[in-house]
Design an enzyme around this catalytic site. Structure first.
Site, PDB file in Angstrom:
ATOM      1  CE  LYS A 184      -5.897   0.412  -7.463  1.00  0.00           C
ATOM      2  NZ  LYS A 184      -5.021   1.217  -8.337  1.00  0.00           N
ATOM      3  CD  GLU A 259       5.817  -7.757   0.991  1.00  0.00           C
ATOM      4  OE1 GLU A 259       6.639  -7.067   1.628  1.00  0.00           O
ATOM      5  OE2 GLU A 259       5.823  -8.992   1.008  1.00  0.00           O
ATOM      6  CB  CYS A 293       9.329  -0.262  -0.285  1.00  0.00           C
ATOM      7  SG  CYS A 293       9.716  -1.733  -1.219  1.00  0.00           S
ATOM      8  CD  GLU A 393       8.279   4.709   2.058  1.00  0.00           C
ATOM      9  OE1 GLU A 393       7.055   4.817   2.203  1.00  0.00           O
ATOM     10  OE2 GLU A 393       8.828   3.689   1.626  1.00  0.00           O
TER      11      GLU A 393
HETATM   12  P1  NAD Z   1      -0.352   3.829  -2.257  1.00  0.00           P
HETATM   13  O1  NAD Z   1      -0.591   3.134  -0.964  1.00  0.00           O
HETATM   14  O2  NAD Z   1      -0.874   5.205  -2.423  1.00  0.00           O
HETATM   15  O3  NAD Z   1      -0.967   2.991  -3.466  1.00  0.00           O
HETATM   16  C1  NAD Z   1      -0.653   1.634  -3.675  1.00  0.00           C
HETATM   17  C2  NAD Z   1      -1.807   0.991  -4.416  1.00  0.00           C
HETATM   18  O4  NAD Z   1      -2.952   1.012  -3.552  1.00  0.00           O
HETATM   19  C3  NAD Z   1      -2.225   1.753  -5.680  1.00  0.00           C
HETATM   20  O5  NAD Z   1      -2.637   0.838  -6.658  1.00  0.00           O
HETATM   21  C4  NAD Z   1      -3.403   2.581  -5.199  1.00  0.00           C
HETATM   22  O6  NAD Z   1      -4.292   2.956  -6.241  1.00  0.00           O
HETATM   23  C5  NAD Z   1      -4.057   1.627  -4.201  1.00  0.00           C
HETATM   24  N1  NAD Z   1      -4.897   2.273  -3.192  1.00  0.00           N
HETATM   25  C6  NAD Z   1      -4.850   3.546  -2.733  1.00  0.00           C
HETATM   26  N2  NAD Z   1      -5.831   3.748  -1.815  1.00  0.00           N
HETATM   27  C7  NAD Z   1      -6.494   2.580  -1.686  1.00  0.00           C
HETATM   28  C8  NAD Z   1      -7.593   2.144  -0.882  1.00  0.00           C
HETATM   29  N3  NAD Z   1      -8.228   2.979  -0.028  1.00  0.00           N
HETATM   30  N4  NAD Z   1      -8.008   0.866  -0.985  1.00  0.00           N
HETATM   31  C9  NAD Z   1      -7.386   0.002  -1.828  1.00  0.00           C
HETATM   32  N5  NAD Z   1      -6.352   0.367  -2.628  1.00  0.00           N
HETATM   33  C10 NAD Z   1      -5.910   1.626  -2.554  1.00  0.00           C
HETATM   34  O7  NAD Z   1       1.199   3.755  -2.521  1.00  0.00           O
HETATM   35  P2  NAD Z   1       1.989   4.369  -3.734  1.00  0.00           P
HETATM   36  O8  NAD Z   1       2.147   5.826  -3.491  1.00  0.00           O
HETATM   37  O9  NAD Z   1       1.395   3.912  -5.011  1.00  0.00           O
HETATM   38  O10 NAD Z   1       3.403   3.615  -3.589  1.00  0.00           O
HETATM   39  C11 NAD Z   1       4.389   4.061  -2.727  1.00  0.00           C
HETATM   40  C12 NAD Z   1       4.333   3.315  -1.418  1.00  0.00           C
HETATM   41  O11 NAD Z   1       4.424   1.915  -1.662  1.00  0.00           O
HETATM   42  C13 NAD Z   1       5.510   3.634  -0.533  1.00  0.00           C
HETATM   43  O12 NAD Z   1       5.089   3.765   0.800  1.00  0.00           O
HETATM   44  C14 NAD Z   1       6.400   2.421  -0.670  1.00  0.00           C
HETATM   45  O13 NAD Z   1       7.267   2.197   0.393  1.00  0.00           O
HETATM   46  C15 NAD Z   1       5.412   1.341  -0.809  1.00  0.00           C
HETATM   47  N6  NAD Z   1       6.035   0.180  -1.430  1.00  0.00           N
HETATM   48  C16 NAD Z   1       6.228  -0.947  -0.678  1.00  0.00           C
HETATM   49  C17 NAD Z   1       6.868  -2.048  -1.230  1.00  0.00           C
HETATM   50  C18 NAD Z   1       7.113  -3.307  -0.446  1.00  0.00           C
HETATM   51  O14 NAD Z   1       7.279  -4.345  -1.066  1.00  0.00           O
HETATM   52  N7  NAD Z   1       7.153  -3.278   0.855  1.00  0.00           N
HETATM   53  C19 NAD Z   1       7.298  -2.002  -2.539  1.00  0.00           C
HETATM   54  C20 NAD Z   1       7.089  -0.842  -3.267  1.00  0.00           C
HETATM   55  C21 NAD Z   1       6.438   0.244  -2.703  1.00  0.00           C
END
Ligand code: NAD
Length: 499
Positions: A184, A259, A293, A393
């Site tokens: 997804k 992650e 991130c 963050e």
């Molecule tokens: P998010 O957690 O809102 O969404 C990430 C993914 O999870 C999306 O595809 C979203 O649709 C899905 N999602 C949301 N709610 C969900 C649920 N209840 N169940 C299952 N899936 C769900 O994050 P974002 O705003 O898209 O991305 C930013 C965040 O991602 C920041 O906190 C950033 O630090 C983190 N990030 C981490 C890494 C890493 O490798 N550690 C890399 C990039 C981004």
């Protein structure tokens, strides 16, 4: 909308779900608008996956598993390599598509997003036939071997900030190890992933090996996390969502790797080579508009060099060319969504409330052309460890600055958040570099550089940044299960039940 697009053909903007090797509409016909972050205009509407669509994707992935996992491993690797070659033939199209959808400037998608994607696919394509087991030296007469078997159907949930690159981080090792995938992508930036699977079809991946179901997190994502037909979740995203995924995964006790967020300390010592530290620190936070991130979002400066550093660093921040990501000259594009822009702007109010001195930025650029887009100026803010912007963050081109007097204080500040993902330090003192690389609570430490990644180097965090790793041979542990096999070929086993 497309006036600056040179190589994207409208028919190549794929906007359906990809299930069992075919592009299909959502069962109930739902769609989600995908917006251009430069001006808020609609690029397309993509099909929105709901639970019924996820179920179809899981069925397809399960049906494909036996064939894929039993395929000669070098053939799996060859297909991944062929995908990389095909993607490289479409390099310009993908850099433009990624810039259009995410707002990353073309110079970034050309120099980082796409090259790193290719590097990843080739690394894991090459490793497919090298995932071997071992022999355990046990008692004479027994052969004890450990095989590494694929986990099964893997659910991969990824965020919007580096869509094509994360797609390769997730798909490369999962497929190399023989798993099938239901992915997804973020509903905000799904376009490069949907086009990539089009190329997978062209190079001959069997149907069902990879299925793509863009949709909302709380609906499609949640259903993937709960699904009894999925054996493992590989998640990249926020810590709050990671927690929900762990809870949802409990039903069938699927494996989970996470992650998540970061609040990277970036420490500049008094003996650092300042020009390198200033340029590197700007890359650490301003590249990709800070939506990383591993961004170096907490600048910790030794008091002896703080004033000089800040004067030059702020000068550099003010000189960054903000503009349409599809312009060759642009150095910083917009944030990727309006929702995220509002979130980042909200932190400016927090700064005002908590008395954080904003040294530069903190607002949208004063420019008619950019006014409709999701732009924000590079922002530098003074902060103390108890402040919200030191702890949370922000995920924008927003860096907090805190001064320190000595090494002990620097380490304490570096470790003063619940996160532990990327971190860095600038020094010419070798002993200090080693001491800090031991002492910083983080999954990655960069010395005299920042945000270096390579498919051979494990990527991930500790604490609230998650567990498990992307990339490196370490990530293959995540995508395989050890299976111990014992063969008695000449063992003398004393009888336990002699009759
Ligand atoms: P998010 O957690 O809102 O969404 C990430 C993914 O999870 C999306 O595809 C979203 O649709 C899905 N999602 C949301 N709610 C969900 C649920 N209840 N169940 C299952 N899936 C769900 O994050 P974002 O705003 O898209 O991305 C930013 C965040 O991602 C920041 O906190 C950033 O630090 C983190 N990030 C981490 C890494 C890493 O490798 N550690 C890399 C990039 C981004």
């Amino acid at each position: 909308m497309l006036d600056k697009v040179r190589t994207i053909q409208p028919q190549n903007i794929r906007n359906q779900l990809f299930i069992n090797g075919e592009f299909v509409d959502a069962e109930d016909g739902s769609t989600i608008d995908v917006l251009n972050p430069h001006d808020g205009s609609r690029i397309t509407a993509i099909a929105e996956a709901k639970p019924a669509d996820v179920d179809k994707a899981v069925t397809a992935a399960r049906a494909a598993f036996d064939g894929w996992s039993n395929m000669f491993s070098s053939e799996r690797g060859r297909l991944i390599m062929k995908l990389a070659d095909k993607l490289e033939q479409h390099f310009d199209e993908f850099t433009e598509l990624e810039s259009l959808d995410t707002g990353h400037p073309l110079r970034d998608t050309r120099r980082l997003d796409l090259p790193r994607t290719l590097l990843n696919l080739r690394y894991f394509g090459g490793i497919a036939d090298k995932i071997d087991g071992r022999e355990v030296p046990v008692e004479p007469g027994f052969l004890s071997i450990v095989k590494r078997r694929p986990v099964g159907v893997v659910g991969q949930i990824v965020p919007w900030n580096f869509p094509i690159m994360f797609c390769s981080w997730k798909l490369g090792p999962a497929l190399a190890a023989g798993n099938t995938v239901v992915m997804k992508p973020s509903e905000i930036t799904p376009l490069s992933t949907l086009r990539l699977v089009d190329l997978m079809n062209e190079v001959g991946f069997p149907p069902g090996v990879v299925n793509i179901v863009p949709g909302y997190g709380h609906i499609a994502g949640q259903h993937i996390a709960e699904h009894p037909g999925i054996d493992k979740i590989a998640f990249t995203g926020s810590t709050a969502t990671g927690r929900k995924i762990v809870q949802a995964s409990a039903g069938n006790l699927k494996r989970v790797s996470l992650e998540m967020g970061g609040k990277g300390p970036n420490i500049v010592f008094e003996d650092a080579t300042l020009p390198a530290a200033i340029g590197g620190s700007a890359f650490a936070i301003f590249h990709n508009q800070g939506q990383a991130c591993i961004a170096g979002s907490r600048l910790l400066l030794h008091e002896a060099i703080a004033d000089e550093f800040l004067e030059k660093f702020i000068g550099l921040a003010k000189s960054i060319k903000i503009g349409n990501p599809l312009d060759d000259e642009t150095e910083m594009g917009p944030l990727t969504s309006k929702m995220h822009l509002d979130r980042v702007l909200n932190y400016m109010d927090v700064c005002k409330k908590e008395g954080n001195h904003i040294l530069t930025g903190g607002k949208q650029p004063d420019n008619d052309e950019l006014g409709k887009g999701f732009y924000i100026e590079p922002t530098v803010v003074e902060a103390r460890p108890g402040d919200t912007v030191f702890q949370q963050e922000v995920f924008g081109p927003f860096v907090s600055v805190t001064r320190f007097r000595n090494d002990a204080e620097a380490l304490e500040l570096a470790n003063a958040t619940d996160y532990g993902l990327g971190s860095g330090l600038w020094t010419n003192n070798l002993q200090r570099a080693h001491r800090f690389s031991d002492g910083i609570k983080a999954g990655m430490v960069w010395v005299n550089c920042y945000k270096r990644v390579h498919p051979g180097s494990p990527f991930g965090g500790v604490g609230e940044s998650g567990y498990g790793r992307d990339m490196g041979i370490e990530c293959l542990q995540e995508y395989t299960s050890p299976k111990a096999v014992w063969i008695n070929y000449d063992a003398k086993i004393p009888p336990f039940y002699s009759r």
